[in-house]
Design an enzyme around this catalytic site. Structure first.
Site, mmCIF file in Angstrom:
data_model
loop_
_atom_site.group_PDB
_atom_site.id
_atom_site.type_symbol
_atom_site.label_atom_id
_atom_site.label_comp_id
_atom_site.label_asym_id
_atom_site.label_seq_id
_atom_site.Cartn_x
_atom_site.Cartn_y
_atom_site.Cartn_z
ATOM 1 N N CYS A 75 0.840 -1.188 0.000
ATOM 2 C CA CYS A 75 0.000 0.000 0.000
ATOM 3 C C CYS A 75 0.880 1.244 0.000
ATOM 4 O O CYS A 75 1.754 1.402 0.850
ATOM 5 C CB CYS A 75 -0.880 -0.025 1.247
ATOM 6 S SG CYS A 75 -1.414 1.583 1.797
ATOM 7 N N HIS A 78 0.694 3.620 3.290
ATOM 8 C CA HIS A 78 1.241 3.222 4.591
ATOM 9 C C HIS A 78 2.490 2.360 4.487
ATOM 10 O O HIS A 78 3.085 2.008 5.500
ATOM 11 C CB HIS A 78 0.185 2.448 5.387
ATOM 12 C CG HIS A 78 -1.074 3.227 5.635
ATOM 13 N ND1 HIS A 78 -2.177 3.134 4.819
ATOM 14 C CD2 HIS A 78 -1.388 4.133 6.597
ATOM 15 C CE1 HIS A 78 -3.125 3.944 5.272
ATOM 16 N NE2 HIS A 78 -2.678 4.566 6.341
ATOM 17 N N CYS A 146 -2.960 -2.321 6.456
ATOM 18 C CA CYS A 146 -3.207 -1.003 7.051
ATOM 19 C C CYS A 146 -4.640 -0.882 7.574
ATOM 20 O O CYS A 146 -4.949 0.025 8.345
ATOM 21 C CB CYS A 146 -2.872 0.125 6.063
ATOM 22 S SG CYS A 146 -3.823 0.082 4.541
#
Ligand code: ZN
Length: 184
Positions: A75, A78, A146
């Site tokens: 991601c 994050h 996340c």
């Protein structure tokens, strides 16, 4: 990739969170992360052109589905993993591609800082651009660390995204056929 920069950054990060980067368990961590990033970000700057150009001529007219392609991505918001399964379909237009190349295509776009929506789109676009089928459809289902290890903490929840191109666009019959083939 600049391993020295990654090592410096990880050392700073460890200092930043209040750790001592010189203690025994952390001493080799910047080096390990630099080596690991070589692999998990190996798709940066790459396209699926090379794998998808290895095609064979074929009279096949029906959709080809490769389902349950396991993928791991990071991601970009994050830098935590999201991972799951990709289901990829295309309708041949005189040429088919080796099945392992579809998995390779997913991997190329997964191994970079990503968001799932964009990953889905990039896989579908690569199929259209390099394989030139009559249509392509991609569905990704993934769990995002996340989401599950911080914030709202919903372990097991999945994000599902899809992209349709060419003949699949606004064609409920073809899309239904895809979902049936993926679920059987
Ligand atoms: Zn995230």
């Amino acid at each position: 990739m600049d391993a020295e920069k990654i090592k410096k950054a990880v050392t700073l990060l460890l200092e930043g969170v209040g750790e001592n980067p010189d203690r025994e368990g952390l001493k080799e961590t910047p080096e390990r992360i630099a080596r690991m990033y070589e692999e998990i970000f190996s798709g940066i700057g790459q396209t699926a052109e090379v794998p998808l150009m290895k095609t064979f001529s074929s009279d096949a007219k029906e959709m080809v589905v490769e389902k349950d392609i396991v993928f791991y991505s990071m991601c970009e918001h994050h830098l935590l993993p999201f991972y799951g399964k990709a289901h990829v379909a295309y309708i041949p237009n005189g040429r088919v591609v080796g099945l392992s190349k579809l998995a390779r295509c997913v991997e190329v776009y997964a191994k970079r800082p990503q968001i799932q929506e964009q990953l889905t789109e990039q896989i579908a676009e690569a199929l259209m651009e390099y394989l030139k089928p009559l249509g392509a459809m991609v569905v990704l289902e993934a769990e995002h660390m996340c989401m599950t290890m911080r914030g709202i903490k919903k372990p097991g929840s999945k994000t599902v995204t899809m992209a349709v191109k060419g003949a699949f666009e606004e064609n409920a019959v073809l899309q239904d056929q895809f979902f049936k083939m993926v679920r059987m």
